[in-house]
Write a protein that holds these residues in place. Structure first.
Motif, PDB file in Angstrom:
ATOM      1  N   VAL A 255      26.646 -31.977  89.954  1.00  0.00           N
ATOM      2  CA  VAL A 255      27.294 -32.920  90.875  1.00  0.00           C
ATOM      3  C   VAL A 255      26.298 -33.965  91.373  1.00  0.00           C
ATOM      4  CG1 VAL A 255      28.429 -33.116  93.123  1.00  0.00           C
ATOM      5  CG2 VAL A 255      29.098 -31.296  91.551  1.00  0.00           C
ATOM      6  N   ALA A 256      25.082 -33.525  91.727  1.00  0.00           N
ATOM      7  CA  ALA A 256      24.062 -34.474  92.194  1.00  0.00           C
ATOM      8  C   ALA A 256      23.727 -35.474  91.094  1.00  0.00           C
ATOM      9  CB  ALA A 256      22.814 -33.725  92.637  1.00  0.00           C
TER      10      ALA A 256
ATOM     11  N   ARG B   2      23.889 -40.840  88.748  1.00  0.00           N
ATOM     12  CA  ARG B   2      24.249 -41.674  87.603  1.00  0.00           C
ATOM     13  C   ARG B   2      25.235 -42.771  88.017  1.00  0.00           C
ATOM     14  NH1 ARG B   2      28.573 -41.506  84.551  1.00  0.00           N
ATOM     15  NH2 ARG B   2      29.124 -39.415  85.198  1.00  0.00           N
ATOM     16  N   GLN B   3      26.237 -42.378  88.799  1.00  0.00           N
ATOM     17  CA  GLN B   3      27.247 -43.350  89.245  1.00  0.00           C
ATOM     18  C   GLN B   3      26.615 -44.412  90.140  1.00  0.00           C
ATOM     19  OE1 GLN B   3      30.498 -43.166  88.078  1.00  0.00           O
ATOM     20  NE2 GLN B   3      30.554 -45.233  88.886  1.00  0.00           N
ATOM     21  N   ALA B   4      25.718 -44.002  91.022  1.00  0.00           N
ATOM     22  CA  ALA B   4      25.038 -44.970  91.889  1.00  0.00           C
ATOM     23  C   ALA B   4      24.228 -45.951  91.050  1.00  0.00           C
ATOM     24  CB  ALA B   4      24.130 -44.238  92.880  1.00  0.00           C
ATOM     25  N   GLY B   5      23.605 -45.440  89.989  1.00  0.00           N
ATOM     26  CA  GLY B   5      22.865 -46.320  89.088  1.00  0.00           C
ATOM     27  C   GLY B   5      23.763 -47.308  88.387  1.00  0.00           C
ATOM     28  N   GLU B   6      24.958 -46.862  88.021  1.00  0.00           N
ATOM     29  CA  GLU B   6      25.916 -47.773  87.380  1.00  0.00           C
ATOM     30  C   GLU B   6      26.364 -48.865  88.347  1.00  0.00           C
ATOM     31  OE1 GLU B   6      29.167 -45.662  85.555  1.00  0.00           O
ATOM     32  OE2 GLU B   6      27.821 -44.422  84.348  1.00  0.00           O
ATOM     33  N   TRP B   7      26.639 -48.461  89.587  1.00  0.00           N
ATOM     34  CA  TRP B   7      27.119 -49.435  90.567  1.00  0.00           C
ATOM     35  C   TRP B   7      26.052 -50.468  90.919  1.00  0.00           C
ATOM     36  CZ3 TRP B   7      29.560 -45.228  94.168  1.00  0.00           C
ATOM     37  CH2 TRP B   7      30.805 -44.842  93.641  1.00  0.00           C
ATOM     38  N   THR B   8      24.796 -50.034  90.978  1.00  0.00           N
ATOM     39  CA  THR B   8      23.718 -50.942  91.365  1.00  0.00           C
ATOM     40  C   THR B   8      23.074 -51.632  90.171  1.00  0.00           C
ATOM     41  OG1 THR B   8      22.090 -49.156  91.319  1.00  0.00           O
ATOM     42  CG2 THR B   8      23.175 -49.611  93.439  1.00  0.00           C
TER      43      THR B   8
ATOM     44  N   LYS C  76      17.453 -46.963  85.194  1.00  0.00           N
ATOM     45  CA  LYS C  76      16.579 -45.796  85.413  1.00  0.00           C
ATOM     46  C   LYS C  76      17.326 -44.696  86.174  1.00  0.00           C
ATOM     47  CE  LYS C  76      12.126 -44.429  87.275  1.00  0.00           C
ATOM     48  NZ  LYS C  76      10.961 -44.810  88.074  1.00  0.00           N
ATOM     49  N   LYS C  77      18.040 -45.094  87.201  1.00  0.00           N
ATOM     50  CA  LYS C  77      18.839 -44.117  87.975  1.00  0.00           C
ATOM     51  C   LYS C  77      19.936 -43.507  87.114  1.00  0.00           C
ATOM     52  CE  LYS C  77      17.399 -43.933  92.241  1.00  0.00           C
ATOM     53  NZ  LYS C  77      16.702 -42.734  92.677  1.00  0.00           N
ATOM     54  N   GLN C  78      20.527 -44.306  86.245  1.00  0.00           N
ATOM     55  CA  GLN C  78      21.572 -43.790  85.360  1.00  0.00           C
ATOM     56  C   GLN C  78      21.013 -42.705  84.448  1.00  0.00           C
ATOM     57  OE1 GLN C  78      23.561 -46.913  83.203  1.00  0.00           O
ATOM     58  NE2 GLN C  78      23.839 -48.157  85.033  1.00  0.00           N
TER      59      GLN C  78
END
Length: 85
Positions: free
Chosen positions: A13-14, A19-25, A29-31
């Motif tokens: 879940v984390a 990953r989703q936060a990386g997609e939105w921003t 790297k976050k993805q």
């Protein structure tokens, strides 16, 4: 349910959130980090499931065996033999 399954689900879940936060921003790297954490969680969860299945199979096997008589001493062995024959 064992600890591996719980920890694995939390990592999964984390990782999804990261990953989703990386997609939105737009942060690749976050993805990637989120996807890696998600995979790690899925593997740990699967490991926990296999351990649960093994424990269940062991428990089922133990439950199906008849209880064994315990003989404490040589005198008890002789008594058991005399009572049978």
């Amino acid at each position: 349910m064992n600890k591996d399954r719980v920890k694995g689900k939390v990592k999964d879940v984390a990782g999804r959130i990261e990953r989703q936060a990386g997609e939105w921003t737009g942060d690749p790297k976050k993805q990637v980090e989120g996807s890696a954490k998600q995979v790690e969680g899925k593997v740990q969860n699967a490991w926990g499931k296999s351990k649960d299945a093994a424990n269940k199979a062991t428990d089922d096997t133990r439950a199906s065996k008849p209880p064994q008589r315990e003989i404490e001493s040589d005198e008890s062995v002789e008594e058991a033999r005399r009572s049978r024959g």
